[in-house]
Motif scaffolding. Sequence first.
Motif, PDB file in Angstrom:
ATOM      1  N   THR A 177       0.815  -1.214   0.000  1.00 36.56           N
ATOM      2  CA  THR A 177       0.000   0.000   0.000  1.00 36.56           C
ATOM      3  C   THR A 177       0.845   1.260   0.000  1.00 36.56           C
ATOM      4  O   THR A 177       0.522   2.234  -0.694  1.00 36.56           O
ATOM      5  CB  THR A 177      -0.919   0.010   1.237  1.00 36.56           C
ATOM      6  OG1 THR A 177      -1.717  -1.181   1.232  1.00 36.56           O
ATOM      7  CG2 THR A 177      -1.840   1.218   1.202  1.00 36.56           C
ATOM      8  N   PHE A 178       1.964   1.231   0.764  1.00 40.44           N
ATOM      9  CA  PHE A 178       2.782   2.443   0.834  1.00 40.44           C
ATOM     10  C   PHE A 178       3.430   2.753  -0.518  1.00 40.44           C
ATOM     11  O   PHE A 178       3.662   3.919  -0.850  1.00 40.44           O
ATOM     12  CB  PHE A 178       3.849   2.309   1.931  1.00 40.44           C
ATOM     13  CG  PHE A 178       4.992   1.386   1.592  1.00 40.44           C
ATOM     14  CD1 PHE A 178       6.140   1.866   0.975  1.00 40.44           C
ATOM     15  CD2 PHE A 178       4.907   0.034   1.890  1.00 40.44           C
ATOM     16  CE1 PHE A 178       7.192   1.023   0.680  1.00 40.44           C
ATOM     17  CE2 PHE A 178       5.956  -0.821   1.590  1.00 40.44           C
ATOM     18  CZ  PHE A 178       7.099  -0.329   0.986  1.00 40.44           C
ATOM     19  N   ASP A 181       0.628   4.291  -2.561  1.00 39.09           N
ATOM     20  CA  ASP A 181       0.421   5.675  -2.094  1.00 39.09           C
ATOM     21  C   ASP A 181       1.536   6.588  -2.600  1.00 39.09           C
ATOM     22  O   ASP A 181       1.284   7.735  -2.985  1.00 39.09           O
ATOM     23  CB  ASP A 181       0.371   5.710  -0.567  1.00 39.09           C
ATOM     24  CG  ASP A 181      -0.864   5.007  -0.020  1.00 39.09           C
ATOM     25  OD1 ASP A 181      -1.831   4.835  -0.794  1.00 39.09           O
ATOM     26  OD2 ASP A 181      -0.865   4.629   1.164  1.00 39.09           O
TER      27      ASP A 181
END
Length: 260
Positions: A177-178, A181
């Motif tokens: 996810t990072f 993002d």
Amino acid sequence: MDSLLVQAILLGLLTAFIVIDWMTGTNNLSRPIVSSVFVGLIMGDLKMGIMMGATLELAFIGAITIGAARPPDTVSGGILGTAFAIATGKGAEFALTLAFPIAALFLLVDNLLTLLVLPMIARKADRYAEKGELKNVSKMHVLGFILVKSLPRALFVGFSFYLGSPVMERILNAIPTFVQDGINIAAGIMPALGFAILLQMLLKKDVFVYFVIGFALFSYLHVPILGIAIFGACLAYIIVNMETKAAMGSRGEAMVEDDF
């Protein structure tokens, strides 16, 4: 030979071919509105290829390199999005769902190759330039383009299509996810940086007034971008025409003075 393998090879060759177009001066063969037509021919559904090309072109219409801004890769996203949409029969929505993540994924690969591989080839070209070996400099230019821009895209598209859309979806979903993002944040920052670099060149006293006019037309009179472009083209024509007449007039005066 397996038909899926044949299609994967043809899509890879198509990718390599349309990327080479960048070396001849961009003729926009790499845009989805053009590349998807060829994908439709390869997949045996020309009509769907044209429809997917129009849909994806609208989605990627703002994906243009401006200054230092690197947009998602329209080549891999457009070709694979169209190919998977035709192969699965799921249409434009499925193409859009896959095209952007695929384009963002290859953007990471392209950035890594540009940062790690291209400088080595550039240093080799510099050494040839110091020796005056211009033919070898040209060879390094072509080699760098093939190894960094053409071949990786062709392999990525070919293998991705052969593995199939379910595998690609799992790969995209496996990205932390990072990282996703970070891609989204970078995608928002880089266009601003690109415009800032352009403005650094544009913000001069001779041309700044035209920037202000365009800003005012858009912000206060709500003129669409196409209208501003038309105004700009007309204004440029008027200015060039006036400068040409002024130059011709001054040249005529100089000839008259010479006669006297």
